[in-house]
Write a protein that holds these residues in place. Structure first.
Motif, short mmCIF file in Angstrom:
data_model
loop_
_atom_site.label_atom_id
_atom_site.label_comp_id
_atom_site.label_asym_id
_atom_site.label_seq_id
_atom_site.Cartn_x
_atom_site.Cartn_y
_atom_site.Cartn_z
N GLN A 17 0.87 -1.19 0.00
CA GLN A 17 0.00 0.00 0.00
C GLN A 17 0.89 1.22 0.00
O GLN A 17 1.15 1.81 1.05
CB GLN A 17 -0.85 0.02 1.25
N LYS A 18 1.36 1.54 -1.20
CA LYS A 18 2.33 2.63 -1.32
C LYS A 18 1.67 3.96 -0.95
O LYS A 18 0.58 4.26 -1.43
CB LYS A 18 2.89 2.69 -2.74
N ARG A 19 2.36 4.73 -0.10
CA ARG A 19 1.82 6.03 0.31
C ARG A 19 2.16 7.06 -0.76
O ARG A 19 3.24 7.02 -1.34
CB ARG A 19 2.43 6.48 1.63
N ASN A 20 1.26 7.99 -0.96
CA ASN A 20 1.49 9.09 -1.91
C ASN A 20 1.87 8.56 -3.30
O ASN A 20 2.74 9.12 -3.97
CB ASN A 20 2.60 10.02 -1.38
N PHE A 21 1.22 7.48 -3.69
CA PHE A 21 1.51 6.85 -4.98
C PHE A 21 0.53 7.41 -6.00
O PHE A 21 -0.53 6.83 -6.28
CB PHE A 21 1.36 5.33 -4.85
N THR A 22 0.89 8.56 -6.53
CA THR A 22 0.01 9.24 -7.47
C THR A 22 0.83 10.28 -8.24
O THR A 22 1.95 10.59 -7.86
CB THR A 22 -1.15 9.92 -6.69
N GLU A 23 0.21 10.79 -9.27
CA GLU A 23 0.85 11.87 -10.03
C GLU A 23 0.43 13.19 -9.37
O GLU A 23 -0.68 13.30 -8.85
CB GLU A 23 0.29 11.81 -11.46
N LEU A 24 1.31 14.16 -9.36
CA LEU A 24 0.91 15.49 -8.90
C LEU A 24 0.89 16.43 -10.09
O LEU A 24 1.80 16.40 -10.91
CB LEU A 24 1.91 16.07 -7.89
N LEU A 25 -0.12 17.22 -10.15
CA LEU A 25 -0.22 18.19 -11.24
C LEU A 25 -0.18 19.60 -10.66
O LEU A 25 -0.45 19.79 -9.48
CB LEU A 25 -1.54 17.98 -12.00
N GLY A 26 0.14 20.54 -11.52
CA GLY A 26 0.16 21.93 -11.05
C GLY A 26 1.39 22.62 -11.58
O GLY A 26 2.40 21.97 -11.82
#
Ligand code: ZN
Length: 144
Positions: A17-26
């Protein structure tokens, strides 16, 4: 229960359950790609630094359990820290992996400390250090 058993559970928990496993945009998000030459692990690290503090951090990637767990742990550890604090954490973590020890016992590496046993597995040092090497690369470019 043996300490190493607990450590292994923490590592697998982050791997599953990887934490902060996402793309960030901005527009203020900085991203770097990094490939671990020794194991084929790859990651993209996303960072948003505001007033010298890591405001947001996330990653995507794939690879062995050590590299992915270490990445997940690092994103939790550096969140809301200053760049100076992050540099101390980075140096302490590298020391832990290379030598199995910490010179400064007051440094709190959070879950990343559970990777201490990787010290015995020389071929896997780069796996544990991968997210921190990606971070070095990102910070060098951000500071410049
Ligand atoms: Zn690896």
């Amino acid at each position: 229960m043996k300490l190493d058993h607990i450590y292994r559970q923490i590592i697998f928990d982050h791997y599953r359950q990887k934490r902060n496993f996402t793309e960030l945009l901005g527009e203020n998000v900085f991203k770097v790609h990094y490939k671990n030459p020794t194991c084929g692990d790859v990651m993209t690290l996303y960072l948003e630094v505001k007033h010298d503090i890591v405001n947001k951090v996330a990653f995507l990637g794939e690879g062995c359990s050590i590299s992915m767990a270490s990445s997940s742990m690092m994103t939790e550890l550096i969140q809301n820290k200053t760049l100076g604090e992050i540099l101390s954490l980075r140096n302490a973590f590298e020391e832990l992996i290379r030598t199995g020890e910490l010179t400064d016992p007051n440094i709190d590496l959070g879950d990343s400390y559970s990777l201490q046993g990787v010290h015995h597995l020389k071929a896997r040092h780069n796996c544990a250090l991968m997210p921190w090497q990606a971070l070095d690369k990102a910070l060098k470019e951000i500071v410049e």
